[in-house]
Design an enzyme around this catalytic site. Structure first.
Site, PDB file in Angstrom:
ATOM      1  N   GLY A  19       0.875  -0.989   0.093  1.00 28.90           N
ATOM      2  CA  GLY A  19      -0.024   0.002  -0.114  1.00 28.90           C
ATOM      3  C   GLY A  19       0.832   1.413  -0.045  1.00 28.90           C
ATOM      4  O   GLY A  19       2.149   1.136  -0.645  1.00 28.90           O
ATOM      5  N   GLY A  21       2.376   2.497   2.619  1.00 25.41           N
ATOM      6  CA  GLY A  21       3.792   2.546   3.255  1.00 25.41           C
ATOM      7  C   GLY A  21       4.741   1.866   2.812  1.00 25.41           C
ATOM      8  O   GLY A  21       5.787   2.104   2.625  1.00 25.41           O
ATOM      9  N   VAL A  85       0.358 -13.138   4.098  1.00 26.22           N
ATOM     10  CA  VAL A  85       1.266 -13.506   5.434  1.00 26.22           C
ATOM     11  C   VAL A  85       0.256 -14.115   6.367  1.00 26.22           C
ATOM     12  O   VAL A  85      -0.531 -13.453   6.782  1.00 26.22           O
ATOM     13  CB  VAL A  85       2.124 -12.090   5.682  1.00 26.22           C
ATOM     14  CG1 VAL A  85       2.532 -12.458   7.077  1.00 26.22           C
ATOM     15  CG2 VAL A  85       2.895 -11.823   4.632  1.00 26.22           C
ATOM     16  N   GLU A 177     -18.121  11.426   0.346  1.00 26.94           N
ATOM     17  CA  GLU A 177     -17.932  11.259  -0.938  1.00 26.94           C
ATOM     18  C   GLU A 177     -18.953  10.460  -1.691  1.00 26.94           C
ATOM     19  O   GLU A 177     -19.429  10.651  -2.811  1.00 26.94           O
ATOM     20  CB  GLU A 177     -16.298  10.906  -1.430  1.00 26.94           C
ATOM     21  CG  GLU A 177     -15.600  12.195  -1.217  1.00 26.94           C
ATOM     22  CD  GLU A 177     -13.850  11.754  -0.818  1.00 26.94           C
ATOM     23  OE1 GLU A 177     -13.203  12.727  -0.767  1.00 26.94           O
ATOM     24  OE2 GLU A 177     -13.598  10.573  -0.945  1.00 26.94           O
ATOM     25  N   ASP A 315      -1.441   2.581   8.426  1.00 30.34           N
ATOM     26  CA  ASP A 315      -2.575   2.388   9.203  1.00 30.34           C
ATOM     27  C   ASP A 315      -2.375   1.532  10.303  1.00 30.34           C
ATOM     28  O   ASP A 315      -3.089   1.321  11.281  1.00 30.34           O
ATOM     29  CB  ASP A 315      -3.887   2.038   8.179  1.00 30.34           C
ATOM     30  CG  ASP A 315      -4.213   3.009   7.578  1.00 30.34           C
ATOM     31  OD1 ASP A 315      -3.710   4.387   7.662  1.00 30.34           O
ATOM     32  OD2 ASP A 315      -5.096   2.963   6.589  1.00 30.34           O
TER      33      ASP A 315
HETATM   34  C1  LIG Z   1     -11.964   4.348   0.788  1.00 29.18           C
HETATM   35  C2  LIG Z   1     -10.766   4.958   1.095  1.00 29.18           C
HETATM   36  C3  LIG Z   1     -10.866   6.277   0.862  1.00 29.18           C
HETATM   37  C4  LIG Z   1      -9.665   7.149   1.698  1.00 29.18           C
HETATM   38  N1  LIG Z   1      -9.581   8.298   1.321  1.00 29.18           N
HETATM   39  C5  LIG Z   1      -8.358   8.831   1.930  1.00 29.18           C
HETATM   40  C6  LIG Z   1      -7.995  10.376   1.465  1.00 29.18           C
HETATM   41  O1  LIG Z   1      -8.863  10.795   0.633  1.00 29.18           O
HETATM   42  N2  LIG Z   1      -6.859  10.755   1.782  1.00 29.18           N
HETATM   43  C7  LIG Z   1      -5.974  10.290   2.630  1.00 29.18           C
HETATM   44  O2  LIG Z   1      -4.789  10.661   3.105  1.00 29.18           O
HETATM   45  N3  LIG Z   1      -6.251   8.832   2.963  1.00 29.18           N
HETATM   46  C8  LIG Z   1      -7.461   8.348   2.505  1.00 29.18           C
HETATM   47  N4  LIG Z   1      -7.732   6.866   3.060  1.00 29.18           N
HETATM   48  C9  LIG Z   1      -6.774   6.337   3.851  1.00 29.18           C
HETATM   49  C10 LIG Z   1      -5.174   5.696   3.266  1.00 29.18           C
HETATM   50  O3  LIG Z   1      -5.751   5.199   1.988  1.00 29.18           O
HETATM   51  C11 LIG Z   1      -4.686   5.064   4.283  1.00 29.18           C
HETATM   52  O4  LIG Z   1      -4.342   5.764   5.207  1.00 29.18           O
HETATM   53  C12 LIG Z   1      -3.496   4.215   3.484  1.00 29.18           C
HETATM   54  O5  LIG Z   1      -4.017   3.300   2.452  1.00 29.18           O
HETATM   55  C13 LIG Z   1      -2.462   3.460   4.500  1.00 29.18           C
HETATM   56  O6  LIG Z   1      -1.438   3.113   3.788  1.00 29.18           O
HETATM   57  P1  LIG Z   1      -0.890   1.614   4.314  1.00 29.18           P
HETATM   58  O7  LIG Z   1       0.276   1.474   3.685  1.00 29.18           O
HETATM   59  O8  LIG Z   1      -0.715   1.417   5.828  1.00 29.18           O
HETATM   60  O9  LIG Z   1      -2.075   0.568   4.235  1.00 29.18           O
HETATM   61  P2  LIG Z   1      -2.631   0.112   2.662  1.00 29.18           P
HETATM   62  O10 LIG Z   1      -2.541   1.270   1.623  1.00 29.18           O
HETATM   63  O11 LIG Z   1      -4.190  -0.239   3.062  1.00 29.18           O
HETATM   64  O12 LIG Z   1      -1.920  -1.351   2.332  1.00 29.18           O
HETATM   65  C14 LIG Z   1      -1.929  -2.463   2.900  1.00 29.18           C
HETATM   66  C15 LIG Z   1      -1.379  -3.306   1.989  1.00 29.18           C
HETATM   67  O13 LIG Z   1      -1.289  -4.551   2.751  1.00 29.18           O
HETATM   68  C16 LIG Z   1      -1.463  -5.875   2.011  1.00 29.18           C
HETATM   69  N5  LIG Z   1      -2.021  -6.584   2.984  1.00 29.18           N
HETATM   70  C17 LIG Z   1      -2.678  -6.637   3.864  1.00 29.18           C
HETATM   71  N6  LIG Z   1      -2.573  -7.702   4.906  1.00 29.18           N
HETATM   72  C18 LIG Z   1      -1.630  -8.658   4.239  1.00 29.18           C
HETATM   73  C19 LIG Z   1      -1.462  -9.839   4.589  1.00 29.18           C
HETATM   74  N7  LIG Z   1      -1.738 -10.627   5.491  1.00 29.18           N
HETATM   75  N8  LIG Z   1      -0.380 -10.398   3.711  1.00 29.18           N
HETATM   76  C20 LIG Z   1      -0.219  -9.787   2.589  1.00 29.18           C
HETATM   77  N9  LIG Z   1      -0.459  -8.504   2.368  1.00 29.18           N
HETATM   78  C21 LIG Z   1      -1.233  -7.975   3.083  1.00 29.18           C
HETATM   79  C22 LIG Z   1      -3.140  -5.190   1.281  1.00 29.18           C
HETATM   80  O14 LIG Z   1      -3.204  -6.099   0.332  1.00 29.18           O
HETATM   81  C23 LIG Z   1      -2.581  -3.775   0.961  1.00 29.18           C
HETATM   82  O15 LIG Z   1      -1.753  -3.683  -0.514  1.00 29.18           O
HETATM   83  C24 LIG Z   1      -8.649   6.342   2.384  1.00 29.18           C
HETATM   84  C25 LIG Z   1      -8.852   4.829   2.780  1.00 29.18           C
HETATM   85  C26 LIG Z   1     -10.020   4.317   1.978  1.00 29.18           C
HETATM   86  C27 LIG Z   1     -10.195   2.837   2.357  1.00 29.18           C
END
Ligand SMILES: Cc1cc2nc3c(=O)[nH]c(=O)nc-3n(C[C@H](O)[C@H](O)[C@H](O)COP(=O)(O)OP(=O)(O)OC[C@H]3O[C@@H](n4cnc5c(N)ncnc54)[C@H](O)[C@@H]3O)c2cc1C
Length: 444
Positions: A19, A21, A85, A177, A315
């Site tokens: 994602g 991060g 994982v 939205e 997150d």
């Molecule tokens: C509908 C929606 C709208 C949003 N709108 C906004 C916005 O307008 N502005 C903003 O700043 N933020 C927004 N956010 C929040 C933002 O998307 C998150 O804060 C951000 O995606 C967090 O990044 P991350 O890398 O922590 O997790 P994510 O981007 O969620 O990535 C996590 C990744 O880990 C993978 N994963 C999870 N579990 C496993 C596992 N067990 N094994 C292997 N892979 C795994 C998933 O497939 C995914 O690819 C929104 C979120 C959503 C759901």
């Protein structure tokens, strides 16, 4: 992993999740003397802020998702694996995948993100899908479009009205939205295409438990957002707590007045977020703490207590921002924070490899934005010159260009710009193909 004869083995870095991060962490380690295994259970990086556009038929999936393998085709130190994982063994320093794979690591970055939470009422998920993945977006799009189709076939006026009542639960940016765009679909996209119903008569309700929508925004912008939604024909009901959901509607307890029932065949959940279950499993294995949302509490440098080789970002992390001279402040669950944490964790790995001390994480907050259908939005920016707030058309334009700018990939930017421009002039939404025509779940 092979390494030239006589040279020291390169450090093995495993990154879980591509994602925001995980993607940034991987990119930041581009020139580091490490071999990276990037593992994700999907084959794409998803731009979640535009997911609601797929759920409302404005954009197609490839416009907001990019294949992980393609993204890192030129970064030679990355091996990308499609796997889920299951667990992490911090003693053996191995990641286990559900297909019995094992990935040994010297350094681990866990960026598995969040999922939706139904506050212990998981049975509601069938009747009120949440929006987190592409599959969720397809399911919501299917239910929305098929609700109009079912209304067109329904002869009974009450049952027809139920099909034409759309309820969005949760008044954060996603709920706002979604509700704004649903109103636009009903009032601007579909009229003229049906013969027995008038889609413009559809009711769109936005229910929020707290006293105002967009809680993270200043109060005046929340009020403006609610006003803009009402102008689009959305019934905004704040202070409204949902107490049950079933196949035919939901029960609501308002802050004032008697509880009531809302009949609806299309309910969308945008209310609760919980950390990926991997967080709790990691905490149990390492002795780390989790907060109420299941996020893992991290040290100032984003590593786990007693495990400097494991970092948690995005997150999934209950992280604090460390600004010299100020109290550490909680970091919000937004994409800029996840990106910054990913880069910080990568930089700290490089510092550790060099034998240098790691640095505490500092979050740079650039503000918040949300769009409310066509031509309206709210923006609250943090700039070096102070706070800048605006709303209406300029905010919508700003939101539009900011999202196109942050999209991954040149092609995606062009596709999204083109689709939005064409939708703007034609008021059409083209991604309206559905293949599974079962309209909604039943109670059984
Ligand atoms: C509908 C929606 C709208 C949003 N709108 C906004 C916005 O307008 N502005 C903003 O700043 N933020 C927004 N956010 C929040 C933002 O998307 C998150 O804060 C951000 O995606 C967090 O990044 P991350 O890398 O922590 O997790 P994510 O981007 O969620 O990535 C996590 C990744 O880990 C993978 N994963 C999870 N579990 C496993 C596992 N067990 N094994 C292997 N892979 C795994 C998933 O497939 C995914 O690819 C929104 C979120 C959503 C759901």
């Amino acid at each position: 992993m092979a390494h030239p004869a006589g040279s020291a083995p390169r450090a093995q870095v495993v990154i879980i999740g591509c994602g925001f991060g995980g993607l940034e962490a991987t990119k930041a380690l581009c020139d580091a003397p490490v071999d990276i295994t990037l593992v994700d259970r999907t084959n794409h990086h998803l731009f979640q802020p535009l997911l609601y556009q797929v759920a409302t038929a404005g954009l197609s999936a490839p416009a907001i998702a990019a294949p992980v393998r393609h993204l890192f085709r030129k970064q030679a130190n990355v091996t990308s694996l499609l796997a889920e994982v299951a667990s992490i063994d911090p003693v053996q320093r191995v990641v286990h995948t559900t297909d019995d794979g094992t990935l040994p690591y010297d350094h681990l970055i866990v960026a598995a993100g969040a999922t939706h939470s139904y506050f212990g009422r998981d049975e509601w998920a069938r009747f009120a899908p949440g929006l987190k993945t592409l599959d969720d977006a397809f399911e919501i799009r299917r239910r929305v479009l098929l609700a109009f189709e079912s209304a067109e076939k329904e002869r009974d006026p009450q049952r027809r009205a139920d099909w034409l009542t759309f309820v969005v639960i949760g008044g954060g940016p996603t709920g706002v939205e979604m509700a704004g765009t649903l109103a636009e679909i009903a009032r601007q996209t579909l009229p003229g295409e049906f013969r027995r119903i008038d889609p413009a008569q559809a009711r769109i309700l936005l229910l929020e438990g707290s006293p105002r929508v967009l809680q993270a925004m200043p109060e005046d912008l929340s009020e403006k957002a609610a006003r803009q939604l009402r102008k689009l024909g959305v019934e905004v009901r704040t202070g409204s707590r949902v107490t049950s959901i079933d196949a035919h509607g939901l029960d609501v307890t308002p802050a004032e007045g008697a509880p009531y029932r809302l009949a609806s065949r299309c309910v969308i959940w945008a209310a609760g977020v919980a950390a990926s279950p991997l967080g709790r499993r990691l905490a149990e294995a390492t002795g780390a703490q989790v907060d109420r949302a299941g996020r893992v509490t991290v040290e100032p440098d984003l590593s786990l207590p007693g495990h400097p080789e494991i970092s948690v970002v995005g997150d999934l992390a209950a992280a604090r921002s460390h600004v010299p001279g100020k109290e550490p402040a909680p970091v919000p669950g937004v994409s800029p924070a996840a990106k910054q944490m990913g880069r910080a964790a990568a930089t700290n790995i490089v510092r550790r490899l060099r034998g240098e001390p790691t640095e505490p994480f500092r979050y740079r907050d650039y503000g918040n934005l949300a769009t409310i259908g066509r031509n309206a939005g709210v923006v609250d920016l943090t700039t070096p010159f102070g706070r800048v707030k605006f709303s209406g058309y300029p905010a919508w334009l700003f939101w539009l260009f900011a999202h196109v700018y942050f999209l991954i990939g040149f092609r995606n930017r062009i596709v999204v710009l083109f689709d939005w421009a064409s939708a703007y002039w034609s008021r059409q939404r083209y991604a309206r193909v559905v293949t599974d025509i079962e309209p909604a779940p039943t109670d059984g």
